[in-house]
Design a protein around this motif. Structure first.
Motif, PDB file in Angstrom:
ATOM      1  N   SER A  16       0.829  -1.197   0.000  1.00 20.57           N
ATOM      2  CA  SER A  16       0.000   0.000   0.000  1.00 20.57           C
ATOM      3  C   SER A  16       0.866   1.251   0.000  1.00 20.57           C
ATOM      4  N   GLY A  17       2.023   1.234   0.666  1.00 12.05           N
ATOM      5  CA  GLY A  17       2.935   2.364   0.620  1.00 12.05           C
ATOM      6  C   GLY A  17       3.485   2.579  -0.776  1.00 12.05           C
ATOM      7  N   ILE A  18       3.811   1.512  -1.462  1.00 13.66           N
ATOM      8  CA  ILE A  18       4.313   1.584  -2.829  1.00 13.66           C
ATOM      9  C   ILE A  18       3.230   2.116  -3.749  1.00 13.66           C
ATOM     10  N   GLU A  19       2.017   1.630  -3.577  1.00 16.58           N
ATOM     11  CA  GLU A  19       0.913   2.078  -4.426  1.00 16.58           C
ATOM     12  C   GLU A  19       0.614   3.557  -4.249  1.00 16.58           C
ATOM     13  N   SER A  20       1.008   4.123  -3.117  1.00 11.00           N
ATOM     14  CA  SER A  20       0.720   5.529  -2.862  1.00 11.00           C
ATOM     15  C   SER A  20       1.728   6.472  -3.512  1.00 11.00           C
ATOM     16  N   LEU A  21       2.785   5.945  -4.093  1.00  7.78           N
ATOM     17  CA  LEU A  21       3.779   6.795  -4.752  1.00  7.78           C
ATOM     18  C   LEU A  21       3.189   7.441  -6.002  1.00  7.78           C
ATOM     19  N   SER A  22       3.715   8.592  -6.337  1.00  9.31           N
ATOM     20  CA  SER A  22       3.233   9.320  -7.510  1.00  9.31           C
ATOM     21  C   SER A  22       3.503   8.515  -8.782  1.00  9.31           C
ATOM     22  N   PRO A  23       2.626   8.662  -9.776  1.00  7.60           N
ATOM     23  CA  PRO A  23       2.832   7.954 -11.049  1.00  7.60           C
ATOM     24  C   PRO A  23       4.171   8.299 -11.703  1.00  7.60           C
ATOM     25  N   GLU A  24       4.608   9.543 -11.587  1.00  6.97           N
ATOM     26  CA  GLU A  24       5.885   9.945 -12.189  1.00  6.97           C
ATOM     27  C   GLU A  24       7.050   9.213 -11.545  1.00  6.97           C
ATOM     28  N   LEU A  25       7.009   9.104 -10.227  1.00 11.29           N
ATOM     29  CA  LEU A  25       8.073   8.402  -9.516  1.00 11.29           C
ATOM     30  C   LEU A  25       8.054   6.925  -9.860  1.00 11.29           C
ATOM     31  N   ARG A  26       6.874   6.361  -9.938  1.00 11.68           N
ATOM     32  CA  ARG A  26       6.774   4.945 -10.306  1.00 11.68           C
ATOM     33  C   ARG A  26       7.310   4.703 -11.712  1.00 11.68           C
ATOM     34  N   GLU A  27       7.075   5.631 -12.624  1.00 13.29           N
ATOM     35  CA  GLU A  27       7.585   5.486 -13.987  1.00 13.29           C
ATOM     36  C   GLU A  27       9.114   5.530 -14.008  1.00 13.29           C
ATOM     37  N   LEU A  28       9.686   6.455 -13.233  1.00 13.17           N
ATOM     38  CA  LEU A  28      11.146   6.513 -13.133  1.00 13.17           C
ATOM     39  C   LEU A  28      11.705   5.234 -12.524  1.00 13.17           C
ATOM     40  N   LEU A  29      11.016   4.715 -11.535  1.00  8.60           N
ATOM     41  CA  LEU A  29      11.475   3.488 -10.886  1.00  8.60           C
ATOM     42  C   LEU A  29      11.391   2.298 -11.840  1.00  8.60           C
ATOM     43  N   THR A  30      10.374   2.281 -12.652  1.00  9.40           N
ATOM     44  CA  THR A  30      10.250   1.218 -13.649  1.00  9.40           C
ATOM     45  C   THR A  30      11.426   1.263 -14.613  1.00  9.40           C
ATOM     46  N   LYS A  31      11.750   2.455 -15.078  1.00 11.97           N
ATOM     47  CA  LYS A  31      12.898   2.600 -15.984  1.00 11.97           C
ATOM     48  C   LYS A  31      14.188   2.159 -15.300  1.00 11.97           C
ATOM     49  N   GLU A  32      14.339   2.527 -14.036  1.00 11.58           N
ATOM     50  CA  GLU A  32      15.528   2.136 -13.275  1.00 11.58           C
ATOM     51  C   GLU A  32      15.622   0.615 -13.148  1.00 11.58           C
ATOM     52  N   MET A  33      14.496  -0.012 -12.829  1.00 10.01           N
ATOM     53  CA  MET A  33      14.489  -1.467 -12.676  1.00 10.01           C
ATOM     54  C   MET A  33      14.855  -2.168 -13.980  1.00 10.01           C
ATOM     55  N   LEU A  34      14.322  -1.686 -15.069  1.00 10.96           N
ATOM     56  CA  LEU A  34      14.654  -2.287 -16.362  1.00 10.96           C
ATOM     57  C   LEU A  34      16.137  -2.105 -16.680  1.00 10.96           C
ATOM     58  N   ALA A  35      16.689  -0.964 -16.328  1.00  7.82           N
ATOM     59  CA  ALA A  35      18.119  -0.738 -16.542  1.00  7.82           C
ATOM     60  C   ALA A  35      18.949  -1.688 -15.686  1.00  7.82           C
ATOM     61  N   LEU A  36      18.540  -1.880 -14.425  1.00  6.19           N
ATOM     62  CA  LEU A  36      19.258  -2.812 -13.556  1.00  6.19           C
ATOM     63  C   LEU A  36      19.168  -4.243 -14.087  1.00  6.19           C
ATOM     64  N   GLN A  37      17.990  -4.625 -14.529  1.00  9.01           N
ATOM     65  CA  GLN A  37      17.820  -5.961 -15.083  1.00  9.01           C
ATOM     66  C   GLN A  37      18.715  -6.143 -16.304  1.00  9.01           C
ATOM     67  N   ASN A  38      18.710  -5.167 -17.186  1.00  4.27           N
ATOM     68  CA  ASN A  38      19.570  -5.253 -18.374  1.00  4.27           C
ATOM     69  C   ASN A  38      21.042  -5.287 -17.991  1.00  4.27           C
ATOM     70  N   GLY A  39      21.413  -4.506 -16.992  1.00  6.33           N
ATOM     71  CA  GLY A  39      22.797  -4.520 -16.526  1.00  6.33           C
ATOM     72  C   GLY A  39      23.200  -5.882 -16.004  1.00  6.33           C
ATOM     73  N   MET A  40      22.361  -6.445 -15.147  1.00  2.00           N
ATOM     74  CA  MET A  40      22.662  -7.770 -14.594  1.00  2.00           C
ATOM     75  C   MET A  40      22.786  -8.804 -15.714  1.00  2.00           C
ATOM     76  N   MET A  41      21.888  -8.737 -16.674  1.00  2.00           N
ATOM     77  CA  MET A  41      21.922  -9.707 -17.767  1.00  2.00           C
ATOM     78  C   MET A  41      23.136  -9.493 -18.681  1.00  2.00           C
ATOM     79  N   SER A  42      23.616  -8.275 -18.773  1.00  2.00           N
ATOM     80  CA  SER A  42      24.777  -7.972 -19.622  1.00  2.00           C
ATOM     81  C   SER A  42      26.094  -8.396 -18.993  1.00  2.00           C
ATOM     82  N   VAL A  43      26.115  -8.569 -17.687  1.00  2.00           N
ATOM     83  CA  VAL A  43      27.355  -8.982 -17.018  1.00  2.00           C
ATOM     84  C   VAL A  43      27.732 -10.396 -17.445  1.00  2.00           C
ATOM     85  N   ILE A  44      26.755 -11.259 -17.637  1.00  2.00           N
ATOM     86  CA  ILE A  44      27.048 -12.671 -17.902  1.00  2.00           C
ATOM     87  C   ILE A  44      27.900 -12.872 -19.156  1.00  2.00           C
ATOM     88  N   PRO A  45      27.497 -12.355 -20.331  1.00  2.00           N
ATOM     89  CA  PRO A  45      28.382 -12.572 -21.493  1.00  2.00           C
ATOM     90  C   PRO A  45      29.728 -11.859 -21.349  1.00  2.00           C
TER      91      PRO A  45
END
Length: 169
Positions: free
Chosen positions: A34-63
């Protein structure tokens, strides 16, 4: 520094909350969601972009790891340590919003993630394959730990009772 640390782990947990998955777990998990759901849509969008970047980073380390591309691992781990997007994009209001939403245990996980990213960076700089593998493994464990505590609604297989059921010899 603490802000960057908080941002990455908050982003890890928050990206997973965007699906509004069914909460099958404890009252504490419901409170966190419920605390997460209360965050502003703009902040959630930035966090989504950050998470995707982290995921891509982690996946890029392997090769990069299996081919000995130490400079690529240095680059990736440096970005992970310093955050990809959020550090450059947050307004003062959003920083305040994050600080008022984060539990202390979340901050500790975030600090650990950034520490491990820095250690991965040093291992790559020193061209130490065994340490690169070790710190990449520790970073992965850090992600799982955070998801287990803050995102089981998105990753139900990480719920403690399900992990216990799956572990057999």
């Amino acid at each position: 520094m603490k802000l960057a640390v908080s941002i990455v782990f908050l982003s890890l947990a928050l990206l997973s909350s965007l699906s509004y998955g069914e909460d099958l777990h404890s009252h504490e998990t419901k409170k966190d969601i419920s605390g997460i759901e209360s965050l502003s849509p703009e902040l959630r969008e930035l966090l989504t972009k950050e998470m995707l970047a982290l995921q891509n980073g982690m996946m890029s380390v392997i090769p990069a790891y299996v081919t000995g591309n130490w400079s690529e691992i240095e680059n990736i781990s440096h970005k992970m340590k310093n955050s990809y997007i959020l550090k450059q994009s947050l307004t003062d209001e959003q920083v305040k919003e994050l600080h008022t939403s984060l539990p202390e245990s979340f901050i500790k996980l975030d600090q650990e993630f950034h520490y491990l990213s820095g250690m991965l960076n040093q291992a790559a700089k020193n061209k130490k394959p065994e340490l690169v593998g070790f710190y990449f493994s520790k970073l992965s464990e850090s992600c799982v730990s955070c998801h287990t505590q803050y995102a089981v609604h998105k990753f139900p297989a990480l719920a403690p009772e399900k992990m216990t059921d799956m572990h057999e010899h």
